[in-house]
Design a protein around this motif. Structure first.
Motif, PDB file in Angstrom:
ATOM      1  N   TRP A 221       4.240  13.779  -1.046  1.00 59.99           N
ATOM      2  CA  TRP A 221       4.523  13.680  -2.485  1.00 59.99           C
ATOM      3  C   TRP A 221       5.300  12.409  -2.803  1.00 59.99           C
ATOM      4  O   TRP A 221       5.063  11.768  -3.821  1.00 59.99           O
ATOM      5  CB  TRP A 221       5.305  14.910  -2.969  1.00 59.99           C
ATOM      6  N   VAL A 224       2.760   9.750  -3.066  1.00 60.33           N
ATOM      7  CA  VAL A 224       1.909   9.909  -4.257  1.00 60.33           C
ATOM      8  C   VAL A 224       2.658   9.430  -5.500  1.00 60.33           C
ATOM      9  O   VAL A 224       2.120   8.688  -6.328  1.00 60.33           O
ATOM     10  CB  VAL A 224       1.460  11.379  -4.417  1.00 60.33           C
ATOM     11  N   TRP A 225       3.915   9.838  -5.615  1.00 59.58           N
ATOM     12  CA  TRP A 225       4.676   9.415  -6.797  1.00 59.58           C
ATOM     13  C   TRP A 225       4.929   7.907  -6.790  1.00 59.58           C
ATOM     14  O   TRP A 225       4.847   7.248  -7.821  1.00 59.58           O
ATOM     15  CB  TRP A 225       6.001  10.185  -6.863  1.00 59.58           C
ATOM     16  N   LEU A 227       3.045   5.622  -5.344  1.00 59.93           N
ATOM     17  CA  LEU A 227       1.764   4.964  -5.643  1.00 59.93           C
ATOM     18  C   LEU A 227       1.434   5.049  -7.131  1.00 59.93           C
ATOM     19  O   LEU A 227       0.998   4.070  -7.736  1.00 59.93           O
ATOM     20  CB  LEU A 227       0.640   5.604  -4.824  1.00 59.93           C
ATOM     21  N   ALA A 228       1.643   6.230  -7.692  1.00 60.95           N
ATOM     22  CA  ALA A 228       1.289   6.416  -9.105  1.00 60.95           C
ATOM     23  C   ALA A 228       2.102   5.493 -10.001  1.00 60.95           C
ATOM     24  O   ALA A 228       1.695   5.214 -11.133  1.00 60.95           O
ATOM     25  CB  ALA A 228       1.475   7.870  -9.510  1.00 60.95           C
TER      26      ALA A 228
END
Lengths: 448, 448
Positions: A221, A224-225, A227-228
């Motif tokens: 996670w 993911v955060w 990268l986002a």
């Protein structure tokens, strides 16, 4: 150039036989096969031309072949490589990749196009010049490395140790190129740079049962955060500050883009995609492709990735990201922006590992070497070449050329179906002979 | 119960020997080893008690052993499983996992705690009851499956086909449990549910050179963006509508949470983490752990994940996600919310594959079976048990119990160091004997 061209035609058979000889020697850098032997082949061919040539050692690298010959006000550098891609998968070749065969006017061999065909065409052109026109009208240098296919890992070291061999060149012909499907010669004036990084996050000391995901941080996670925060759903790079450094193409470059044929429908069909990103088309599509930076997830690895389900809370996550760099981005700048961007958002726990980087390279379309390149193409091929101000891919052109103030361009003897890096690599014999003539014409126009 | 307890003590050696016998039979569901044989062992032990017992076949599953005996106003169901986890890695066992050894008062074998120790303690308690107190004061049913360790894939089918064997039970003792590090018996009244899905995205027909990332969609980015819409950087699930369905713990449940000892510092040290999510501690930490739903990335696979860099634009990306479900979430509801959430944000291209799901299960702390369970624990162990209203993990308790209106609880003969699912699984002999007495006391209190 009549005598020159006549000599090339008269010696075409031998030139092709010499290229076959060069292709017969395996020289696979990824597998460390035949590199010393191939360096010797190149060294001897250079010496046969009368060049002052030698092998230059950089620790850990196969020998780089350096040669120079001729005199004149200008110096033209030829950058090539004698290594090739691994030939695998072998079963897809119609003939042995290291037993060059001629079929229907084309020569099939690993390296036929990338890059032995181009290297040999340049050497043959020098021979033809010396045989028909006497002294060269300029000074020529050859830089032939043996690690291009594995990312030129020692080229920076070579440049640092032998800068004097490169500096002062007035232009450089980069390694390779091709004719497009409409048989127009492609000339490229630059390459994107690249920064390749890994982002890594750690969680618990080992994988845990996923019931602990309530309270134990999950490194997947975190990535993911992180990268986002770098790119939005419209594919716009949102990394703080990055886009401020991206130079808009000049009006002249936009004109060059407008002249580039780009087969959108064929490309979509080939790649099996219903639409391009943001449904772009036309000039906007090409502008993004050639002048847009990228931030690409090349790989993501965490937790269980086998068949079915496993309820695991991963202890580690790693994502591989490449940034393709357009002017005026540099790997150092993007590393710095990336670290600051993540820190500012609390991702101080996300490690950024720099795996490699090269700067973008771009030559002035008005540079004499570029003008000579385009004019020579018109003269030899009888039609306008396609000029790419920048390519979507990357390479160490900045390191060897623009970083030292040397304008560079790339073109070569391949064609749209040359299958470089793939089985059944080939060049057409007529392209090869024309390519030799093109080098003669370039020397004439650039040497004055 | 003096006679009962005296019988248990007098027969302790044989009871332990019988447990050793049961542990000697490998019965590894993941490897399909010894399951038929172990089902026979259980069947015979049940028949030796005078139970009406049989094997029930569900297509594709090893036989489920069903047995019933006794009569009375109430029915108590025992849910157990005769399969065990694979013993690997074998080299970490101090003695053969299927050659039960006694060392320093503990019995070491695969299955000693999970679940043969618990199953045998329940069977031995029935024997002791019948031998010392005559008829059972209630009806007892045994449901002993052979696939618990691989996720009970055929249990739903069994329930569908044999509902009449389950319905009407007044309480169920779930398979297993343990004493905590402070030697307090742990009783659990529920389990979270789970939904396990794969999110999949497709890009081009094959991996491409990453220079195409300018204009060709990258499925890895699609999944990153989709995931980032599901949970925020504070670990709050932002999937549309999900949190509206999450029931707050009741005041009674909050009191139960407050009574649960939770060794935060030890846990952080064991797991090697500096802090829990959001730096939570105390009651808030425990509330999130037991009553919080999760959305967990269990695995992410795309592109190149080997050493070093490869500039590839992946053609496919897959992420494995589990949702742990608290009351009143169900797998069906979360699947529906997830699909709608993604569609609403334009992620219609992201495929959601349902791999498995079970509902959460929770029993009323005031249910007679639960009250009997707590009272029996006080009586046998001489101190207050720790009662978990819900566990962080999942299991098919809803399917067999709460879905049919049967309150259930779980407890057993393990201890904090029982190493279930790990090498050197063990139970302490005193715990085993006490566990048999506990079952006797439970029957007495629940049977009236």
């Amino acid at each position: 150039m009549d005598k020159f061209n006549a000599y090339v035609d008269a010696n075409a058979e031998r030139f092709i036989a010499e290229l076959q000889e060069a292709c017969r020697q395996p020289s696979i850098s990824a597998q460390k096969v035949g590199l010393e032997e191939m360096a010797q082949v190149v060294l001897e061919r250079l010496r046969r031309l009368g060049a002052e040539a030698r092998l230059i050692e950089v620790e850990g690298a196969p020998p780089l072949v350096y040669g120079e010959l001729g005199e004149g006000d200008r110096t033209l550098m030829f950058y090539n490589h004698y290594d090739v891609q691994p030939p695998e998968p072998l079963e897809l070749w119609e003939s042995d990749p290291f037993d060059p065969q001629i079929r229907q006017g084309a020569l099939y061999a690993r390296g036929a196009s990338d890059n032995k065909g181009n290297l040999m065409a340049r050497l043959q052109a020098i021979e033809a010049w010396l045989a028909t026109r006497g002294e060269l009208p300029l000074r020529v240098t050859f830089v032939v490395e043996g690690e291009e296919e594995v990312g030129s890992p020692h080229l920076a070291q070579f440049v640092a140790e032998h800068r004097e061999l490169l500096e002062g060149a007035d232009g450089c012909l980069w390694e390779s190129g091709y004719k497009d499907p409409a048989e127009r010669l492609v000339i490229t004036l630059g390459l994107k740079g690249i920064l390749y990084v890994e982002l890594r996050a750690q969680g618990a000391a080992q994988d845990l049962h996923s019931s602990w995901a309530t309270i134990v941080p999950n490194p997947a996670w975190r990535l993911v955060w992180a990268l986002a925060s770098l790119k939005d759903e419209e594919d716009r790079i949102t990394l703080d500050g990055l886009m401020d450094h991206v130079a808009e193409p000049t009006p002249e470059e936009m004109e060059m883009l407008a002249a580039i044929p780009f087969e959108e429908e064929k490309l979509k069909a080939d790649y099996g995609i219903p639409r391009f990103i943001r449904d772009l088309s036309g000039l906007e599509l090409l502008k993004k492709h050639l002048f847009g930076p990228t931030c690409t997830i090349c790989g993501f690895k965490t937790g269980y990735t086998g068949p079915g389900g496993k309820t695991v809370l991963p202890h580690e996550a790693v994502v591989k990201v490449d940034f393709r760099l357009v002017p005026d981005l540099t790997p150092e700048l993007v590393m710095d922006l990336l670290r600051k961007h993540l820190d500012r958002r609390g991702f101080t726990d996300v490690e950024v590992v720099d795996l490699s980087g090269v700067r973008p390279a771009k030559s002035d379309p008005q540079a004499p070497i570029v003008r000579a390149a385009v004019e020579a193409a018109r003269a030899v091929y009888g039609r306008e070449p396609v000029v790419y101000p920048l390519m979507a891919g990357s390479g160490p052109m900045y390191l060897l050329c623009q970083g030292l103030g040397i304008p560079a361009f790339s073109t070569g003897v391949g064609h749209a179906g040359s299958n470089i890096h793939a089985p059944n690599e080939n060049i057409r014999l007529t392209d090869y002979i024309e390519g030799i003539k093109y080098i003669g014409e370039l020397i004439r126009r650039f040497g004055g």
